[in-house]
Design a protein around this motif. Sequence first.
Motif, mmCIF file in Angstrom:
data_model
loop_
_atom_site.group_PDB
_atom_site.id
_atom_site.type_symbol
_atom_site.label_atom_id
_atom_site.label_comp_id
_atom_site.label_asym_id
_atom_site.label_seq_id
_atom_site.Cartn_x
_atom_site.Cartn_y
_atom_site.Cartn_z
ATOM 1 N N UNK A 173 0.965 -1.117 -0.085
ATOM 2 C CA UNK A 173 0.091 -0.052 0.147
ATOM 3 C C UNK A 173 0.698 1.071 -0.126
ATOM 4 N N UNK A 174 0.446 2.135 -0.598
ATOM 5 C CA UNK A 174 1.153 3.439 -0.859
ATOM 6 C C UNK A 174 2.298 3.471 -1.760
ATOM 7 N N UNK A 175 2.609 2.420 -2.640
ATOM 8 C CA UNK A 175 3.889 2.340 -3.410
ATOM 9 C C UNK A 175 3.598 2.875 -4.855
ATOM 10 N N UNK A 176 2.364 3.291 -4.885
ATOM 11 C CA UNK A 176 2.142 4.116 -6.504
ATOM 12 C C UNK A 176 1.508 3.111 -7.349
ATOM 13 N N UNK A 177 1.010 1.839 -6.895
ATOM 14 C CA UNK A 177 0.771 0.927 -7.910
ATOM 15 C C UNK A 177 -0.941 0.674 -7.892
ATOM 16 N N UNK B 76 1.650 2.077 -16.497
ATOM 17 C CA UNK B 76 1.284 1.671 -15.008
ATOM 18 C C UNK B 76 0.052 1.524 -14.683
ATOM 19 N N UNK B 77 -0.584 1.238 -13.484
ATOM 20 C CA UNK B 77 -2.039 0.717 -13.354
ATOM 21 C C UNK B 77 -3.128 1.646 -13.851
ATOM 22 N N UNK B 78 -2.760 2.741 -14.536
ATOM 23 C CA UNK B 78 -3.738 3.807 -14.854
ATOM 24 C C UNK B 78 -3.441 4.212 -16.543
ATOM 25 N N UNK B 79 -2.356 4.338 -16.848
ATOM 26 C CA UNK B 79 -1.798 5.013 -17.954
ATOM 27 C C UNK B 79 -0.896 4.336 -18.819
ATOM 28 N N UNK C 58 -6.690 5.719 -18.598
ATOM 29 C CA UNK C 58 -7.949 4.886 -18.671
ATOM 30 C C UNK C 58 -8.614 5.260 -17.447
ATOM 31 N N UNK C 59 -8.185 6.213 -16.347
ATOM 32 C CA UNK C 59 -8.835 6.449 -15.252
ATOM 33 C C UNK C 59 -9.442 7.766 -15.214
ATOM 34 N N UNK C 60 -9.471 8.400 -16.218
ATOM 35 C CA UNK C 60 -9.894 9.852 -16.383
ATOM 36 C C UNK C 60 -11.408 9.659 -16.332
ATOM 37 N N UNK C 61 -12.017 10.445 -15.460
ATOM 38 C CA UNK C 61 -13.601 10.461 -15.316
ATOM 39 C C UNK C 61 -14.164 9.293 -14.578
ATOM 40 N N UNK C 62 -13.244 8.599 -14.075
ATOM 41 C CA UNK C 62 -13.678 7.449 -13.040
ATOM 42 C C UNK C 62 -13.869 8.095 -11.758
ATOM 43 N N UNK C 63 -15.005 7.866 -11.133
ATOM 44 C CA UNK C 63 -15.262 8.570 -9.935
ATOM 45 C C UNK C 63 -14.371 8.143 -8.732
ATOM 46 N N UNK C 64 -13.839 9.153 -8.239
ATOM 47 C CA UNK C 64 -13.008 8.557 -6.834
ATOM 48 C C UNK C 64 -11.608 8.252 -7.316
ATOM 49 N N UNK C 65 -11.207 8.386 -8.513
ATOM 50 C CA UNK C 65 -9.899 7.567 -9.099
ATOM 51 C C UNK C 65 -8.890 8.081 -8.247
ATOM 52 N N UNK C 66 -8.903 9.375 -7.727
ATOM 53 C CA UNK C 66 -7.599 10.152 -7.046
ATOM 54 C C UNK C 66 -7.473 9.456 -5.740
ATOM 55 N N UNK C 67 -8.549 8.585 -5.150
ATOM 56 C CA UNK C 67 -8.269 7.686 -4.127
ATOM 57 C C UNK C 67 -7.208 6.622 -4.139
#
Length: 641
Positions: free
Chosen positions: A254-258, A595-598, A613-622
Amino acid sequence: MEPGDQHNLNRPTTANPSRKHRNGSASGESIKGRIRRASMSLKGIVLRERRGSEPATDINKNGEMRPTTSHSTWQKLRQAASFRHSRNSYGSPDHLETIYSPVQSEFPALPIPGNGLQPPIIPWHTGAAARQAASGAHNESFDYVGRSFYRQLMSLPGPQNDGESGIGITLTACTSQADMLIEDNAPIIRRDFISELPPELAVQILSQLDAAQLATASRVCRLWYSMIQDQHIWRASFLREKTSTYATGLPIQPGSGSGVPAIRPGNDWHKIYKAREELDERWKIGKKKRAVFLNGHSDSVYCQQFDENKIITGSRDKTIRIWDMHTLQCRLIIGPPDVVNDTSLLFDPAGEPTHYALYPESQYVVPSVPVTVSFPIHHSASILCLQYDDDILVTGSSDSTCIVYSVRSGYRPVRRLEFHTAAVLDLAFDDKYIVTCSKDSSIVVWDRATFTVVKQLNGHTGPVNAVQLRGNTLVSCSGDFTVKLWNIASGKVIRDFAGHTKGLACSQFSDDGRFVASAGSDKVIRIWDANTGECLREIQAHESLVRSLHIDSVSGRLVSGSYDTDIKVFDMETGVQTLDFPGWHASWVLSAKSDYRRIVSTGQDAKILIMDFGADVRNIEMLESVRKHEVACEIRNAGFI
């Protein structure tokens, strides 16, 4: 045991020919006496066995005793807490004991018909239909055997000792059928264990479900819905389901940026789980993505690396540029004085900023004016390769040198590495070594702490185009058609990976060191077993030279970029192409990573492409680690702003 049973069991087994029936029929008394003695003997056997293995008994409507299954309190609790309500009242193999089975018995996975006078063996997990079918087959066999045995019994000269006989089978078969009829007509036990168990235990049970199962369970009733909102349940489920990896050797930390956020008190794990599920689904279909181009470089962008906060790029225009991943603005340009002092670097002839992010679908533009800086130590030619971590940035150039920068001091250079006699084509480093490779066909290993040369590795006969480091092992590829695996400590080649028919441009090493991927001018991607040298996959990938490969060891995705302008994504496990992005660059694709998102790629067209791929996904910043505005802060702290 009924009165007189013991007396009957102890009678001599030798027939008494002088004893007559009360009606005077010797033969009639002989037959009935034999049957009665057999029945009394059977009762004795059943009672003795029941004391050893079946403590519970039942009385049927005729007043006869028959074996039943006893359920302990714990067994009832287990049955109530089970998500699978079996119609079989025998909850486990321990409750399948018969008078013929030992207490410790193991049962097969499929029903087994009875053998001779033995009853059928019916596994606890089978349904009523399977039980009836097995019992029916046994009964047909048993009827024939029973009639034959009865004729043999009648032909005997007198009563026989039944201590070792199977006479009791008849009674057991009948009571077994009765048990099955009762069980088939019995109601299914359904118990709301969530309301009966302590909340702590209920939460532990529910936390074993995944998101889809939790969504289903939450519709059972209001109590279940309320219980499933507990953050512990969603956190445990998320960390179990979403931290496994393909080839890293360890779960995601957790918290490793993945894509696994740090564990913090304020996390809403239910929303985090939903965001990750939607993101994973977008990767599968490949369509719901947002593309954006970053403009600013004036020539081919050869290399790049990115994380959740920034992108660092190196170009043929001799500059290194640092971009903010969140604002998509260029923050810093590092280059030689004659380049960074040119006014056309920041503004075009019309006075418009030359650095901007362009969304091709909406034509929306985000302009930026970066800080420019030149240091005494700088590259005088193209930036061909780079890598960074939290402490240092290392770049390699066509000027045959490498430069080490301090990230924490605002990317100020701290050392130039000079050894190669031609362009430095690629580099890699870890906590111990910095490894560089060159057009001069050599590989050089540097001590990271002292920046001194540890050894030079010679073995390739052509330019070494790529290297990657995993512990004491190094993989390299060359224009000489070969991929080599090296032991750094000994400086020797462990093995060659033979199979490519033309020069190689790129190679990758999985994080756990199990897989090597390579590609080049023959347009074929090969995936190798690093331990055996076996070629596991041969992928006919592109229509032109494959210039870039990236193994995402977390997801098992393999990203490739080619001179045919296409970017493709493959499944490492199967070699199947999962995504294809043709023609997004106007010319050669020179670097593509994910990476996990782009997916971020660069090309000869001087553009940086971000497919989010995470653009406009609700709460993606979490899903992100703690957001660090490190780009602006480090530049400001260094005195550049």
